[in-house]
Design a protein around this motif. Sequence first.
Motif, PDB file in Angstrom:
ATOM      1  N   SER A   4       0.830  -1.182   0.075  1.00 13.46           N
ATOM      2  CA  SER A   4       0.118  -0.086   0.022  1.00 13.46           C
ATOM      3  C   SER A   4       0.878   1.363   0.164  1.00 13.46           C
ATOM      4  CB  SER A   4      -0.999  -0.082   1.350  1.00 13.46           C
ATOM      5  OG  SER A   4      -0.275   0.107   2.463  1.00 13.46           O
ATOM      6  N   ALA A   5       1.965   1.247   0.585  1.00 11.39           N
ATOM      7  CA  ALA A   5       3.031   2.361   0.735  1.00 11.39           C
ATOM      8  C   ALA A   5       3.464   2.620  -0.922  1.00 11.39           C
ATOM      9  CB  ALA A   5       4.136   2.169   1.519  1.00 11.39           C
ATOM     10  N   ILE A   6       3.686   1.344  -1.772  1.00 10.80           N
ATOM     11  CA  ILE A   6       4.356   1.601  -2.820  1.00 10.80           C
ATOM     12  C   ILE A   6       3.253   2.008  -3.886  1.00 10.80           C
ATOM     13  CG2 ILE A   6       5.477   0.473  -4.868  1.00 10.80           C
ATOM     14  CD1 ILE A   6       6.560  -1.600  -2.809  1.00 10.80           C
ATOM     15  N   PHE A   7       2.356   1.365  -3.699  1.00 12.49           N
ATOM     16  CA  PHE A   7       1.139   1.855  -4.942  1.00 12.49           C
ATOM     17  C   PHE A   7       0.207   2.848  -4.370  1.00 12.49           C
ATOM     18  CE2 PHE A   7       1.923  -2.827  -5.615  1.00 12.49           C
ATOM     19  CZ  PHE A   7       2.476  -2.633  -6.921  1.00 12.49           C
ATOM     20  N   GLY A   8       0.091   3.305  -3.067  1.00 15.68           N
ATOM     21  CA  GLY A   8      -0.987   4.298  -2.671  1.00 15.68           C
ATOM     22  C   GLY A   8      -0.304   5.594  -2.967  1.00 15.68           C
ATOM     23  N   ASN A   9       1.142   5.894  -2.951  1.00 14.12           N
ATOM     24  CA  ASN A   9       1.737   7.185  -3.164  1.00 14.12           C
ATOM     25  C   ASN A   9       1.514   7.465  -4.733  1.00 14.12           C
ATOM     26  OD1 ASN A   9       2.428   7.561  -0.421  1.00 14.12           O
ATOM     27  ND2 ASN A   9       4.386   6.624  -0.679  1.00 14.12           N
ATOM     28  N   ALA A  10       1.869   6.432  -5.236  1.00 12.91           N
ATOM     29  CA  ALA A  10       2.076   6.737  -6.849  1.00 12.91           C
ATOM     30  C   ALA A  10       0.307   6.855  -7.564  1.00 12.91           C
ATOM     31  CB  ALA A  10       2.418   5.440  -7.770  1.00 12.91           C
ATOM     32  N   MET A  11      -0.352   6.225  -6.808  1.00 11.47           N
ATOM     33  CA  MET A  11      -2.009   6.506  -7.019  1.00 11.47           C
ATOM     34  C   MET A  11      -2.486   7.922  -6.757  1.00 11.47           C
ATOM     35  SD  MET A  11      -3.018   3.872  -8.792  1.00 11.47           S
ATOM     36  CE  MET A  11      -4.660   4.701  -8.953  1.00 11.47           C
ATOM     37  N   VAL A  12      -2.075   8.279  -5.448  1.00 14.29           N
ATOM     38  CA  VAL A  12      -2.487   9.709  -5.027  1.00 14.29           C
ATOM     39  C   VAL A  12      -2.191  10.641  -6.248  1.00 14.29           C
ATOM     40  CG1 VAL A  12      -2.100  11.682  -3.531  1.00 14.29           C
ATOM     41  CG2 VAL A  12      -2.599   9.108  -2.807  1.00 14.29           C
ATOM     42  N   GLY A  13      -0.514  10.314  -6.551  1.00 14.74           N
ATOM     43  CA  GLY A  13      -0.378  11.474  -7.665  1.00 14.74           C
ATOM     44  C   GLY A  13      -0.936  11.168  -8.899  1.00 14.74           C
ATOM     45  N   ILE A  14      -1.203  10.047  -9.433  1.00 15.55           N
ATOM     46  CA  ILE A  14      -1.873   9.781 -10.607  1.00 15.55           C
ATOM     47  C   ILE A  14      -3.117  10.381 -10.628  1.00 15.55           C
ATOM     48  CG2 ILE A  14      -2.650   8.059 -12.274  1.00 15.55           C
ATOM     49  CD1 ILE A  14      -0.307   6.360 -11.494  1.00 15.55           C
ATOM     50  N   LEU A  15      -3.917  10.053  -9.669  1.00 17.45           N
ATOM     51  CA  LEU A  15      -5.383  10.672  -9.533  1.00 17.45           C
ATOM     52  C   LEU A  15      -5.439  11.952  -9.334  1.00 17.45           C
ATOM     53  CD1 LEU A  15      -6.893   7.893  -7.157  1.00 17.45           C
ATOM     54  CD2 LEU A  15      -7.423   8.361  -9.536  1.00 17.45           C
ATOM     55  N   ALA A  16      -4.370  12.673  -8.668  1.00 16.24           N
ATOM     56  CA  ALA A  16      -4.581  14.059  -8.459  1.00 16.24           C
ATOM     57  C   ALA A  16      -4.294  14.900  -9.984  1.00 16.24           C
ATOM     58  CB  ALA A  16      -3.403  14.453  -7.491  1.00 16.24           C
ATOM     59  N   GLN A  17      -3.322  14.618 -10.660  1.00 16.58           N
ATOM     60  CA  GLN A  17      -2.957  14.919 -11.985  1.00 16.58           C
ATOM     61  C   GLN A  17      -4.006  14.605 -13.127  1.00 16.58           C
ATOM     62  OE1 GLN A  17       1.091  13.802 -12.745  1.00 16.58           O
ATOM     63  NE2 GLN A  17       1.878  15.766 -11.952  1.00 16.58           N
ATOM     64  N   ASN A  18      -4.326  13.373 -12.954  1.00 17.21           N
ATOM     65  CA  ASN A  18      -4.991  13.211 -14.166  1.00 17.21           C
ATOM     66  C   ASN A  18      -6.334  13.350 -14.140  1.00 17.21           C
ATOM     67  OD1 ASN A  18      -2.601  12.507 -15.637  1.00 17.21           O
ATOM     68  ND2 ASN A  18      -2.618  10.473 -15.047  1.00 17.21           N
ATOM     69  N   LEU A  19      -6.885  13.139 -12.890  1.00 22.60           N
ATOM     70  CA  LEU A  19      -8.341  13.174 -12.708  1.00 22.60           C
ATOM     71  C   LEU A  19      -8.965  14.381 -12.006  1.00 22.60           C
ATOM     72  CD1 LEU A  19     -10.828  11.046 -12.867  1.00 22.60           C
ATOM     73  CD2 LEU A  19     -10.521  10.398 -10.620  1.00 22.60           C
ATOM     74  N   PHE A  20      -8.265  14.912 -11.197  1.00 24.45           N
ATOM     75  CA  PHE A  20      -8.582  16.108 -10.457  1.00 24.45           C
ATOM     76  C   PHE A  20      -7.962  17.377 -10.822  1.00 24.45           C
ATOM     77  CE2 PHE A  20      -9.517  12.257  -7.504  1.00 24.45           C
ATOM     78  CZ  PHE A  20     -10.750  12.427  -7.711  1.00 24.45           C
ATOM     79  N   GLY A  21      -7.117  17.490 -11.603  1.00 19.97           N
ATOM     80  CA  GLY A  21      -6.525  18.299 -12.273  1.00 19.97           C
ATOM     81  C   GLY A  21      -5.456  19.197 -11.592  1.00 19.97           C
ATOM     82  N   TYR A  22      -4.548  18.383 -10.717  1.00 19.92           N
ATOM     83  CA  TYR A  22      -3.361  19.048  -9.929  1.00 19.92           C
ATOM     84  C   TYR A  22      -2.716  19.620 -10.870  1.00 19.92           C
ATOM     85  CZ  TYR A  22       0.639  19.207  -6.836  1.00 19.92           C
ATOM     86  OH  TYR A  22       1.691  19.468  -5.977  1.00 19.92           O
ATOM     87  N   ASP A  23      -2.002  20.751 -10.882  1.00 18.13           N
ATOM     88  CA  ASP A  23      -1.046  21.285 -11.540  1.00 18.13           C
ATOM     89  C   ASP A  23       0.206  21.427 -11.308  1.00 18.13           C
ATOM     90  OD1 ASP A  23      -0.030  22.807 -13.771  1.00 18.13           O
ATOM     91  OD2 ASP A  23      -0.630  24.716 -13.050  1.00 18.13           O
ATOM     92  N   LEU A  24       1.191  20.385 -11.497  1.00 21.87           N
ATOM     93  CA  LEU A  24       2.547  20.449 -11.211  1.00 21.87           C
ATOM     94  C   LEU A  24       3.426  21.630 -11.153  1.00 21.87           C
ATOM     95  CD1 LEU A  24       4.363  18.327  -9.580  1.00 21.87           C
ATOM     96  CD2 LEU A  24       5.053  17.324 -11.755  1.00 21.87           C
ATOM     97  N   SER A  25       3.016  22.277 -12.302  1.00 19.71           N
ATOM     98  CA  SER A  25       3.848  23.399 -12.834  1.00 19.71           C
ATOM     99  C   SER A  25       3.485  24.690 -11.722  1.00 19.71           C
ATOM    100  CB  SER A  25       3.958  24.007 -13.945  1.00 19.71           C
ATOM    101  OG  SER A  25       2.342  24.246 -14.168  1.00 19.71           O
ATOM    102  N   ALA A  26       2.527  24.635 -11.069  1.00 19.65           N
ATOM    103  CA  ALA A  26       2.225  25.735 -10.409  1.00 19.65           C
ATOM    104  C   ALA A  26       2.349  25.363  -8.819  1.00 19.65           C
ATOM    105  CB  ALA A  26       0.579  26.114 -10.418  1.00 19.65           C
TER     106      ALA A  26
END
Length: 110
Positions: A4-26
């Motif tokens: 869960s530590a390995i996949f959970g962290n990656a999934m948070v980043g993937i969901l935040a960027q691709n699904l909820f519009g997290y802007d990494l440049s900002a």
Amino acid sequence: SSCSAIFGNAMVGILAQNLFGYDLSAAPSGDTESNEENIKALGTALMLVSFFPWMLCFVCYTLLHWSYARDLTRIQLVRKARAAEAKQAKQAAALDEAPAESAEAAADSL
């Protein structure tokens, strides 16, 4: 917990960027309006990654509470049946040996 530590962290980043519009440049900038959107995106992604596995655990534990009594009763019945079969087999073996022993004793006495 390591999976869960390995996949959970990656999934948070993937969901935040691709699904909820997290802007990494900002993210590194001090733009508070963009940061509020990023905070909301990260929070929502973290909630989803935490919520669904815990709901799955809740369902599994609920099923265990429901089935435990039945499973325990079934195991006890199987153990009693096996003990009765073993007792019958032991008695049958003792009865099979008794006539043979008495026949041998009668033959020896002659």
